[in-house]
Design an enzyme around this catalytic site. Structure first.
Site, PDB file in Angstrom:
ATOM      1  CG  MET A   1     -20.075  -1.159 -18.260  1.00  0.00           C
ATOM      2  SD  MET A   1     -18.473  -1.449 -19.086  1.00  0.00           S
ATOM      3  CE  MET A   1     -18.630  -0.360 -20.509  1.00  0.00           C
TER       4      MET A   1
ATOM      5  CB  SER B   1     -23.840  -6.020 -22.321  1.00  0.00           C
ATOM      6  OG  SER B   1     -22.472  -5.790 -22.553  1.00  0.00           O
ATOM      7  CD  GLN B   2     -21.097  -5.303 -16.791  1.00  0.00           C
ATOM      8  OE1 GLN B   2     -19.901  -5.335 -17.066  1.00  0.00           O
ATOM      9  NE2 GLN B   2     -21.570  -4.542 -15.830  1.00  0.00           N
TER      10      GLN B   2
ATOM     11  CG  ASP C   1     -20.415  -6.415 -29.858  1.00  0.00           C
ATOM     12  OD1 ASP C   1     -19.795  -5.397 -29.465  1.00  0.00           O
ATOM     13  OD2 ASP C   1     -21.103  -7.124 -29.101  1.00  0.00           O
TER      14      ASP C   1
ATOM     15  CG  HIS D   1     -22.361  -4.153 -27.345  1.00  0.00           C
ATOM     16  ND1 HIS D   1     -22.134  -5.491 -27.156  1.00  0.00           N
ATOM     17  CD2 HIS D   1     -22.593  -3.632 -26.109  1.00  0.00           C
ATOM     18  CE1 HIS D   1     -22.208  -5.776 -25.863  1.00  0.00           C
ATOM     19  NE2 HIS D   1     -22.489  -4.659 -25.209  1.00  0.00           N
TER      20      HIS D   1
END
Length: 282
Positions: A7, A81-82, A200, A254
């Site tokens: 993202m 991540s996503q 995270d 993260h």
């Protein structure tokens, strides 16, 4: 090797995906590296990380990768991540060409209990996404417009999640009638490596990177304690029993991945070695 960014990023940012591509290329001379792009430009790709219907985007990438001749014999995939969740969706939905080894960094496999914050306060697309979500994350309007809403799993409203979330319940085979294709495709991986970040604070819970979820009281539920694993809805139990499911921890926050960690913990053990080909599956 195929990469899918997270993202707020895009396919071609020299500080992120460009850097990763360079690391892989320098460590594995001659290896073809493709960074997934949704849309015709990096800007459109950036915006697609916030807006759209996720299933449509995954279908688009299925068509995109099928048309790349260098990938015709399959590839290893790394999702950030996503982007790691989206690559898993690629495997489950189409997997042609097939993924050999899937590696995901801080990916919300078990969903998120809060919409992620913006890493860059100047990112207008992210700010707009968060403002739209306030209309109601499980409303039809938001579900068909906001990517992050499509993997939001409210532990205090699991009925609403199962009934109204248009993406994750289906992907995780939580809707009662399991899609055997999802299970067969995911269990065909030579290796599924899930990496969570030690500090995270971007995705909640951080352990969603290992498929962990939260119950209605906020307590963590380990993957091994979920019906998803015990009844093997996705083939994860099979992967685990055969030593093809790996859980790692990356130090730091993260997406703060050092070059040294990436080279030592990802490239050398999972990309430099020739993937084990399982003849009964391929």
């Amino acid at each position: 090797v195929v990469l899918w960014h997270g993202m707020g990023d895009d396919c071609c940012n020299e500080e992120s995906m460009g850097r990763v591509k360079t690391l892989v290329s320098n460590s594995l001379p001659g290896v073809f590296v493709h960074s997934v792009q949704v849309g015709d430009t990096p800007k459109e790709d950036h915006n697609a990380g916030f807006f759209g219907v996720l299933k449509d985007q995954v279908d688009h990438v299925c068509r995109q990768l099928k048309d790349i001749p260098e990938l015709s014999n399959g590839f290893n995939a790394i999702g950030f991540s996503q982007g790691g969740l989206f690559l898993r969706a690629y495997v489950e939905h189409c997997n042609r060409p097939s993924v050999h080894r899937l590696i995901t960094f801080g990916s919300p496999h078990g969903g998120v209990s809060d919409i992620p914050n913006c890493t860059d306060p100047r990112d207008f697309s992210c700010a707009l996404m968060r403002s739209i979500v306030r209309r109601g994350v499980y409303t039809d309007y938001v579900q068909h417009r906001i990517i992050q809403a499509q993997y939001y799993k409210n532990p205090k409203d699991l009925k609403g999640y199962l009934k109204k979330n248009i993406f994750l319940p289906d992907l995780n085979n939580e809707l009662g009638t399991q899609n055997s294709t999802y299970r067969d495709h995911l269990s065909s991986l030579d290796m599924f490596v899930m990496i969570r970040f030690e500090e995270d604070a971007m995705i909640k819970p951080a352990e969603t990177a290992w498929f962990w979820t939260q119950d209605s009281k906020g307590a963590l539920v380990r993957l091994e304690d979920q019906l998803l694993y015990r009844q093997d809805w996705l083939g994860l139990q099979r992967l685990g029993n055969e030593g093809r499911l790996v859980f790692l921890v990356c130090p730091g926050q993260h997406m703060k991945i050092t070059d040294a960690y990436f080279e030592e913990k990802v490239i050398r053990p999972y990309l430099a070695e020739e993937p084990l080909r399982l003849l009964d599956q391929h």
